[in-house]
Design a protein around this motif. Structure first.
Motif, mmCIF file in Angstrom:
data_model
loop_
_atom_site.group_PDB
_atom_site.id
_atom_site.type_symbol
_atom_site.label_atom_id
_atom_site.label_comp_id
_atom_site.label_asym_id
_atom_site.label_seq_id
_atom_site.Cartn_x
_atom_site.Cartn_y
_atom_site.Cartn_z
ATOM 1 N N ALA A 1 -136.378 61.683 64.591
ATOM 2 C CA ALA A 1 -134.968 61.720 64.977
ATOM 3 C C ALA A 1 -134.206 62.511 63.914
ATOM 4 O O ALA A 1 -134.780 62.939 62.901
ATOM 5 N N TYR A 2 -132.909 62.673 64.142
ATOM 6 C CA TYR A 2 -132.110 63.495 63.227
ATOM 7 C C TYR A 2 -130.672 62.992 63.233
ATOM 8 O O TYR A 2 -130.184 62.436 64.225
ATOM 9 N N TYR A 3 -130.020 63.154 62.100
ATOM 10 C CA TYR A 3 -128.563 63.066 62.012
ATOM 11 C C TYR A 3 -128.130 64.034 60.921
ATOM 12 O O TYR A 3 -128.834 64.226 59.927
ATOM 13 N N PRO A 4 -126.998 64.690 61.084
ATOM 14 C CA PRO A 4 -126.588 65.735 60.131
ATOM 15 C C PRO A 4 -126.048 65.119 58.846
ATOM 16 O O PRO A 4 -125.751 63.911 58.794
ATOM 17 N N PRO A 5 -125.899 65.923 57.790
ATOM 18 C CA PRO A 5 -125.290 65.414 56.549
ATOM 19 C C PRO A 5 -123.879 64.897 56.801
ATOM 20 O O PRO A 5 -123.233 65.234 57.811
ATOM 21 N N SER A 6 -123.380 64.098 55.896
ATOM 22 C CA SER A 6 -122.090 63.428 56.098
ATOM 23 C C SER A 6 -120.934 64.411 56.236
ATOM 24 O O SER A 6 -119.929 64.100 56.879
ATOM 25 N N GLU A 7 -121.059 65.602 55.634
ATOM 26 C CA GLU A 7 -119.950 66.563 55.717
ATOM 27 C C GLU A 7 -119.891 67.282 57.062
ATOM 28 O O GLU A 7 -118.906 67.963 57.361
ATOM 29 N N ALA A 8 -120.927 67.149 57.886
ATOM 30 C CA ALA A 8 -120.955 67.829 59.185
ATOM 31 C C ALA A 8 -120.142 67.039 60.210
ATOM 32 O O ALA A 8 -120.177 65.814 60.238
ATOM 33 N N SER A 9 -119.430 67.752 61.063
ATOM 34 C CA SER A 9 -118.609 67.102 62.090
ATOM 35 C C SER A 9 -119.319 66.992 63.428
ATOM 36 O O SER A 9 -118.836 66.307 64.331
ATOM 37 N N HIS A 10 -120.449 67.677 63.560
ATOM 38 C CA HIS A 10 -121.211 67.584 64.799
ATOM 39 C C HIS A 10 -122.677 67.848 64.481
ATOM 40 O O HIS A 10 -123.042 68.211 63.359
ATOM 41 N N GLY A 11 -123.514 67.663 65.470
ATOM 42 C CA GLY A 11 -124.960 67.816 65.320
ATOM 43 C C GLY A 11 -125.657 66.641 65.970
ATOM 44 O O GLY A 11 -125.062 65.568 66.171
ATOM 45 N N TRP A 12 -126.905 66.827 66.331
ATOM 46 C CA TRP A 12 -127.639 65.757 66.997
ATOM 47 C C TRP A 12 -127.632 64.492 66.129
ATOM 48 O O TRP A 12 -127.962 64.530 64.942
#
Length: 543
Positions: free
Chosen positions: A380-391
């Motif tokens: 699975a994936y989640y983006p870094p905290s500074e990202a506002s979008h992403g899987w």
């Protein structure tokens, strides 16, 4: 056909159709790893919502997408559950009006979604780190909550009193049916998955019929004035807090350091050895007994070439930065001893050693032993905290909130954004496809506890020899057999041992894995593109 029989047939049709539809889509797209999930579409609460949320937490790429998906999940569950309750209602008892049932089930769908969401997001975290205790932390609350939630759709004050023994029994059977059906859906070839999923849906219909009957016709409720369900929810919330502490309390037995660092290697072992301990380990700087053996330091080397002492917090570093440190240590050890170098890594240490061989190999390193590597991590994936979008963007923030609460209790400072975890997320295609694959010129073996069989989707997972034994993550080295096999392998003796129950355990775990994120779907993985075992069913495929 009498009316009750017609209602039963309609109930079976309603519970069989959605699993069949999901199975058709999964087979059509070749999504092999997720085929075991389809029987849960019409499972009895809370497993149906658990199914929906795992898909949603993996497959959303913005906050608006997640919110829309969440509303669709709540609406779909409210409508479907109303139809199932109407068809399953016992004929000898007057049924509430349709408007009351709709209102009750739409409201309850929202409540159950909120209650189940922490465990669903922990299930996704288990897909990232591939640790059985994390998956267990997501499943144990389901066992606890299921008997309480399964009566919510039909009983008025459902939050008060204890569920009956019969309802507890049907709840346990529900879990068994989902587990076995998931294994069968994954095991049968190709389009046979669809009729198996349909039959599993019929079994769900029987469970709905029995559960509704037991809930409606239950005798006097015990502890009728006690808010038993809220108490059960609070107990369930303690599970993620308790399991990490229990893992630390359980004796680890013999460690990799004691086996290799605390004694001289036999004369027939002609290698210099670097031992890489796992996440959360510590090193006080004590020199090994054998001068040809060194402890890998997560802080690097002192000016005189000795590995520096380190604390558990130092093991949180990224695998890429650890590989740089290991490159320097391998070079220094080889020049000091003049021997070929063998790497022995456990858990994070195994991942670091394999990352090093992929990114910074040294010609002197010709042997790798991995204990409890994280099989098929990074699903699975989640983006870094500074990202506002992403899987998985919402998943990441829910995990940060959850681990923030855990950190307030335990104070270990770990979290979903520590560099080690981000390495698994950012380089996931490599760890999913290449971790357990041969490296030219390097002898390799992986010692696997049987719990790893439940940590990843069933199917092919290795292209190197493995030695399987009953045990838990990091718990094999206390076995004298494993210790002797380790020394034999270092001396040049091939080692391999496959256990019959391992594939069965993989299949039985198929229903409880979160669906993997397709590698080609994630723009963050463009530079690390690899063939996807979730669709090919194979590992070690050339990029």
């Amino acid at each position: 056909m009498r009316r009750p029989e017609r209602r039963l047939v309609a109930l079976f049709a309603l519970t069989a159709l959605p699993p069949a539809v999901e199975a058709v889509l999964l087979v059509h797209f070749g999504f092999i790893a997720a085929e075991g999930l389809s029987p849960q579409v019409t499972a009895v609460w809370p497993y149906d919502t658990y199914h929906d949320l795992r898909w949603l937490y993996v497959y959303h790429d913005s906050w608006p997408d997640f919110l829309v998906g969440l509303l669709l999940v709540i609406g779909f569950r409210g409508l479907l559950t109303t139809g199932l309750v109407v068809l399953a209602w016992p004929s000898e008892v007057p049924r509430p009006g349709l408007r009351w049932l709709l209102g009750r089930n739409f409201g309850l769908s929202a409540v159950v979604t909120v209650l189940v969401s922490p465990w669903a997001v922990i299930s996704v975290a288990a897909s990232v780190v591939a640790l059985s205790w994390v998956l267990l932390a997501s499943l144990l609350p389901m066992f606890l909550l299921a008997p309480f939630l399964q009566r919510a759709a039909v009983v008025g004050p459902w939050w008060r009193g204890l569920p009956s023994i019969a309802l507890v029994g049907w709840s346990l059977l529900n879990f068994v049916v989902i587990t076995v059906a998931g294994a069968l859906c994954w095991s049968v070839p190709g389009w046979w998955t669809v009729p198996v999923a349909m039959l599993a849906g019929v079994a769900n219909g029987l469970l709905w019929e029995r559960t509704v009957h037991v809930a409606v016709l239950a005798p006097r409720v015990r502890w009728a004035r006690v808010p038993a369900t809220p108490i059960a929810v609070l107990l369930a919330l303690v599970v993620p807090l308790a399991i990490p502490a229990l893992v630390q309390v359980v004796p680890a037995g013999v460690t990799i350091e004691q086996v290799v660092l605390g004694q001289r290697l036999p004369a027939d072992v002609g290698h210099a050895v670097i031992v890489l301990a796992g996440h959360g380990s510590a090193y006080d700087g004590t020199a090994p007994v054998d001068p040809n053996v060194e402890r890998f330091s997560y802080r690097g080397l002192a000016g005189d070439g000795r590995p520096l002492p380190y604390q558990p917090v130092d093991t949180a570093r990224s695998l890429e930065s650890g590989a740089v440190l290991l490159e320097n240590q391998v070079d220094r050890l080889h020049r000091r001893t003049g021997r070929p170098v063998a790497l022995i890594g456990e858990s994070e240490g195994a991942m670091l050693a394999r990352t090093y061989l992929a990114q910074r190999p040294h010609a002197a390193v010709d042997t790798l032993v991995m204990f409890s590597p994280l099989i098929n991590a990074g699903r699975a994936y989640y983006p870094p905290s500074e990202a506002s979008h992403g899987w998985g963007v919402v998943t990441g923030w829910q995990l940060r909130a959850l681990f923030g609460v855990i950190d307030l209790v335990e104070g270990n400072g770990s979290g979903p954004d520590e560099p080690f975890i981000r390495s698994l997320l950012d380089n996931a295609p490599f760890y999913r496809n290449q971790l357990m694959c041969p490296v030219p010129g390097v002898r390799m073996v992986a010692f696997l506890p049987t719990t790893t069989a439940t940590e990843a989707p069933p199917g092919e997972y290795t292209g190197i020899p493995v030695f399987q034994m009953p045990g838990v993550h990091g718990g094999l080295l206390g076995r004298s057999l494993v210790q002797s096999r380790l020394i034999h392998f270092l001396a040049g003796v091939p080692e391999s041992r496959m256990r019959r129950e391992y594939p069965l355990l993989q299949q039985l775990g198929a229903a409880w894995q979160a669906p993997p994120l397709a590698i080609e779907a994630n723009p963050a993985w463009t530079e690390e593109r690899q063939p996807d075992p979730s669709f090919t069913g194979k590992v070690c495929q050339p990029a």
